[in-house]
Design a protein around this motif. Structure first.
Motif, mmCIF file in Angstrom:
data_model
loop_
_atom_site.group_PDB
_atom_site.id
_atom_site.type_symbol
_atom_site.label_atom_id
_atom_site.label_comp_id
_atom_site.label_asym_id
_atom_site.label_seq_id
_atom_site.Cartn_x
_atom_site.Cartn_y
_atom_site.Cartn_z
ATOM 1 N N UNK A 179 0.831 -1.203 0.000
ATOM 2 C CA UNK A 179 0.000 0.000 0.000
ATOM 3 C C UNK A 179 0.868 1.256 0.000
ATOM 4 N N UNK A 180 1.864 1.261 0.886
ATOM 5 C CA UNK A 180 2.763 2.422 0.971
ATOM 6 C C UNK A 180 3.377 2.744 -0.394
ATOM 7 N N UNK A 181 3.797 1.699 -1.092
ATOM 8 C CA UNK A 181 4.489 1.903 -2.367
ATOM 9 C C UNK A 181 3.562 2.440 -3.461
ATOM 10 N N UNK A 182 2.252 2.337 -3.250
ATOM 11 C CA UNK A 182 1.333 2.926 -4.235
ATOM 12 C C UNK A 182 1.449 4.451 -4.247
ATOM 13 N N UNK A 183 1.909 5.004 -3.137
ATOM 14 C CA UNK A 183 2.146 6.458 -3.109
ATOM 15 C C UNK A 183 3.225 6.818 -4.120
ATOM 16 N N UNK A 184 4.302 6.015 -4.141
ATOM 17 C CA UNK A 184 5.394 6.261 -5.082
ATOM 18 C C UNK A 184 4.933 5.992 -6.510
ATOM 19 N N UNK A 185 4.161 4.916 -6.654
ATOM 20 C CA UNK A 185 3.722 4.484 -7.988
ATOM 21 C C UNK A 185 2.795 5.515 -8.650
ATOM 22 N N UNK A 187 2.424 8.686 -7.888
ATOM 23 C CA UNK A 187 3.101 9.967 -8.069
ATOM 24 C C UNK A 187 4.047 9.918 -9.272
ATOM 25 N N UNK A 188 4.754 8.786 -9.432
ATOM 26 C CA UNK A 188 5.666 8.640 -10.569
ATOM 27 C C UNK A 188 4.891 8.733 -11.881
ATOM 28 N N UNK A 214 -0.703 12.749 0.906
ATOM 29 C CA UNK A 214 0.758 12.847 0.832
ATOM 30 C C UNK A 214 1.305 12.216 -0.440
ATOM 31 N N UNK A 215 0.449 12.017 -1.452
ATOM 32 C CA UNK A 215 0.993 11.525 -2.724
ATOM 33 C C UNK A 215 0.277 12.201 -3.883
ATOM 34 N N UNK B 125 1.747 16.948 4.202
ATOM 35 C CA UNK B 125 1.378 16.020 3.131
ATOM 36 C C UNK B 125 1.983 16.471 1.802
ATOM 37 N N UNK B 129 4.640 14.532 -0.653
ATOM 38 C CA UNK B 129 4.240 14.246 -2.042
ATOM 39 C C UNK B 129 5.233 14.846 -3.033
ATOM 40 N N UNK B 132 8.265 12.680 -3.324
ATOM 41 C CA UNK B 132 8.018 11.468 -4.112
ATOM 42 C C UNK B 132 8.105 11.801 -5.596
ATOM 43 N N UNK B 136 11.139 10.515 -8.250
ATOM 44 C CA UNK B 136 10.772 9.616 -9.346
ATOM 45 C C UNK B 136 11.452 10.021 -10.650
ATOM 46 N N UNK B 156 9.155 6.895 3.263
ATOM 47 C CA UNK B 156 9.065 6.815 1.802
ATOM 48 C C UNK B 156 9.594 8.091 1.141
ATOM 49 N N UNK B 174 3.778 0.330 6.414
ATOM 50 C CA UNK B 174 2.865 1.431 6.127
ATOM 51 C C UNK B 174 2.447 2.155 7.406
ATOM 52 N N UNK B 260 11.175 3.945 -13.053
ATOM 53 C CA UNK B 260 9.714 4.017 -13.203
ATOM 54 C C UNK B 260 9.102 2.622 -13.138
ATOM 55 N N UNK B 263 8.884 0.893 -9.570
ATOM 56 C CA UNK B 263 7.764 1.265 -8.703
ATOM 57 C C UNK B 263 6.417 1.001 -9.372
#
Ligand SMILES: [Zn+2]
Lengths: 306, 293
Positions: A179-185, A187-188, A214-215, B125, B129, B132, B136, B156, B174, B260, B263
């Motif tokens: 779940x946490x990594x979905x923030x990175x995913x 946003x990328x 936060x993403x 937040x 963000x 991140x 990336x 993160x 998390x 890319x 992730x």
């Protein structure tokens, strides 16, 4: 407010039971959860589920949201089949995650906490992603992240602006680091959208917290919040518990964020379609890959010769 | 030695105050380190250290969460929980490193981002963000190492790197087991169970392919600090060299594509529709799914 009554959103009666919305005492009248006043239910739906007495914006399901926001009949849903694979085989206190997901799906009528697709907003084509709060608090798990990224990638492919409408409790604890990594995913993916000069307009609605705020939801060209929406990183109860500070009135409301420079505007729900359409008009040339002659491409000096 | 230790024991080890924190790694691995301060917006957040130095002969920039080793230090460092000022200091460091083409090394060790009133006022937040987003697409090699506690979004925000490494007794999840227990068990004392359920150990995350390598701790890092740090240095060097050769052979754009995809591919989901449509031919269904828009 002339256009308040102009649009006639279609409304699915069943959806009402899935939101925090006002209590319906006898089906004819609804009670506002904020001012406790009674409103004629048909009016309440017509008024975008906003209380005419106190302006409280009641929560919407993803379906209601899209019905209100998009031109009638214009929505085409994508990737409805994507659901979580329960990577941790998570169970808390005997409650298995996969059962929770089934219950959430039945309760909300959605297979996951994000609905994606394309539609039109007052004639303007866009890719949209709307959260479903009735599905485990619209928490961001693997399926949410995958659907979101696919929608953004599709926006790039189709050269369409991207509109996200979010409320969420944040992370999906049952999927932990996935779940946490979905923030990175997520946003990328938006970073790529930006490289293609396609706008992301983010609509924050009540309540929006944690991993979503936060993403992707704050990585936007334009951030709009609905009046009174509670938005933040940590929830108010957590903050009070940890800091033992009394929180000021209006803390973490949309208006508080506006004052502190975190969002572009607070926009009433009834004004959202028109506001977004106006913005999309301004971005139309950029989205279509056309540039204003004179300065956007001034350095090349050879626009049109290629 | 603790490879079969339950998750909760790992959490305790990861939190040991005697465990080496970022500055210990920096002091041992980075020569000529110059610490740089401040976010140029509001303040200097002591829970994040940032600076420039030399790592095995090349200039690098380093960022790390910094916990204290005693109560006073922890109060000064806010227990390693950065506010937006800390994340913006990190962001400044990212861009600084990119401007000069210096690789970036991040040490991750935080219970989480600061949950305070002023952090919210200044956009906690948004600050996370924006980091991140920046990480990336940062056009430099980046390596992250979880050296202790990898707590949620606060971790993160400096860990979306080309390679993510973890010490054997570090954890990454998390939410803290206590918070998870309070929410899902309605009882904070169920933290040990929550720790197990969250699958937060280096071994778990390596199996999930979320991290790239586990740095072994034959003896826990709080008992054999120098050894853990030196081994970490060697592992970082190996990954950095690999990334640098990807850049020199195939270009920075290729590295960004790999980052890319790294992730992009994290997630565990199934496409039920596809399964239903396709029967025994998932490829056909995938094609259909893409063309039917
Ligand atoms: Zn009211």
């Amino acid at each position: 407010m002339p256009d308040f009554f102009r649009r006639k959103p279609t409304f699915n009666r069943e959806d009402a039971e899935h939101s925090d919305g006002p209590v319906v005492p006898d089906g004819l009248w609804v009670k506002c959860t904020s001012c406790k006043d009674l409103v004629y239910s048909k009016d309440f739906e017509r008024w975008y589920r906003v209380c005419p007495k106190c302006d409280h914006h009641a929560r919407l399901t993803a379906t209601q949201r899209l019905n209100y926001l998009l031109d009638s009949g214009s929505f085409e849903e994508w990737d409805r089949g994507i659901v979580t694979a329960d990577p941790l085989h998570f169970s808390a206190n005997g409650d298995a995650y996969h059962e929770k997901v089934q219950q959430a799906s039945q309760k909300s009528g959605q297979p996951e906490s994000l609905v994606t697709g394309r539609g039109r907003i007052q004639g303007y084509d866009a890719v949209v992603a709307a959260t479903e709060f009735a599905f485990l608090g619209a928490s961001m798990g693997s399926a949410f992240g995958e659907k979101f990224v696919r929608a953004v990638e599709k926006a790039v492919e189709l050269r369409l602006p991207f509109i996200s409408i979010s409320n969420s409790g944040g992370a999906r604890m049952h999927e932990s680091t996935f779940s946490l990594m979905q923030m990175a995913k997520t946003t990328a993916a938006l970073s790529r959208l930006g490289e293609h000069k396609l706008p992301h307009v983010s609509i924050l609605t009540d309540p929006c917290y944690g991993g979503v705020t936060a993403s992707y939801a704050t990585v936007a060209d334009i951030i709009i919040a609905e009046p009174g929406a509670m938005i933040g990183f940590a929830g108010p109860r957590v903050i009070e518990q940890i800091t033992r500070q009394k929180l000021p009135a209006g803390f973490q409301t949309a208006e508080f964020l506006l004052k502190h420079g975190m969002i572009d505007m607070v926009c009433r729900r009834s004004d959202l379609p028109e506001t977004i359409a106006l913005l999309l008009l301004h971005y139309a040339d950029a989205t279509m890959g056309r540039h204003t002659p004179g300065y956007a491409h001034a350095s090349t000096g050879k626009e049109g010769d290629a | 030695m603790t490879s079969t230790a339950p998750a909760w024991e790992r959490v305790q080890l990861a939190r040991k105050p005697e465990r080496p924190h970022s500055l210990a790694y920096i002091n041992m691995l980075i020569s000529g380190f110059v610490e740089l301060h401040g976010d140029r917006r509001f303040s200097d957040d002591p829970s994040i250290v940032s600076g420039i130095g030399s790592f095995n002969g090349r200039t690098v920039m380093v960022i790390g969460h910094q916990k204290g080793t005693n109560t006073k230090e922890n109060l000064d460092r806010n227990f390693g929980m950065p506010g937006p000022d800390g994340y913006r200091k990190a962001l400044r460091t990212f861009h600084h490193a990119e401007k000069f083409g210096f690789p970036l090394i991040c040490f991750i060790d935080t219970p989480g981002a600061d949950p305070g009133l002023s952090s919210e006022e200044r956009g906690q937040a948004t600050a996370i963000a924006e980091n991140l987003l920046a990480l990336s697409s940062l056009k430099i090699p980046t390596v992250g190492v979880v050296i202790g506690e990898g707590g949620s979004g606060g971790a993160l925000a400096i860990s979306v790197t080309d390679r993510l490494l973890m010490l054997e007794n570090a954890v990454y999840a998390v939410a803290s087991p206590e918070a998870c227990a309070a929410i899902l068990w309605k009882d904070a004392s169920a933290a040990p169970e929550a720790a197990e359920a969250l699958k937060l150990t280096a071994q778990n995350l390596y199996e999930f392919e979320i991290i790239d390598e586990i740095i072994p701790e034959p003896e826990p890092a709080h008992e054999a600090s120098d050894e853990a740090i030196l081994r970490t240095g060697k592992t970082i060097e190996r990954h950095l060299t690999e990334i640098e050769s990807i850049v020199s052979d195939q270009g920075i754009e290729h590295l960004l594509e790999l980052r890319y995809q790294k992730y992009r591919n994290i997630g565990a989901w199934v496409d039920q529709q596809e399964a239903v449509i396709s029967g025994d031919s998932p490829d056909l269904a995938r094609q259909n799914g893409q063309t039917a828009n």
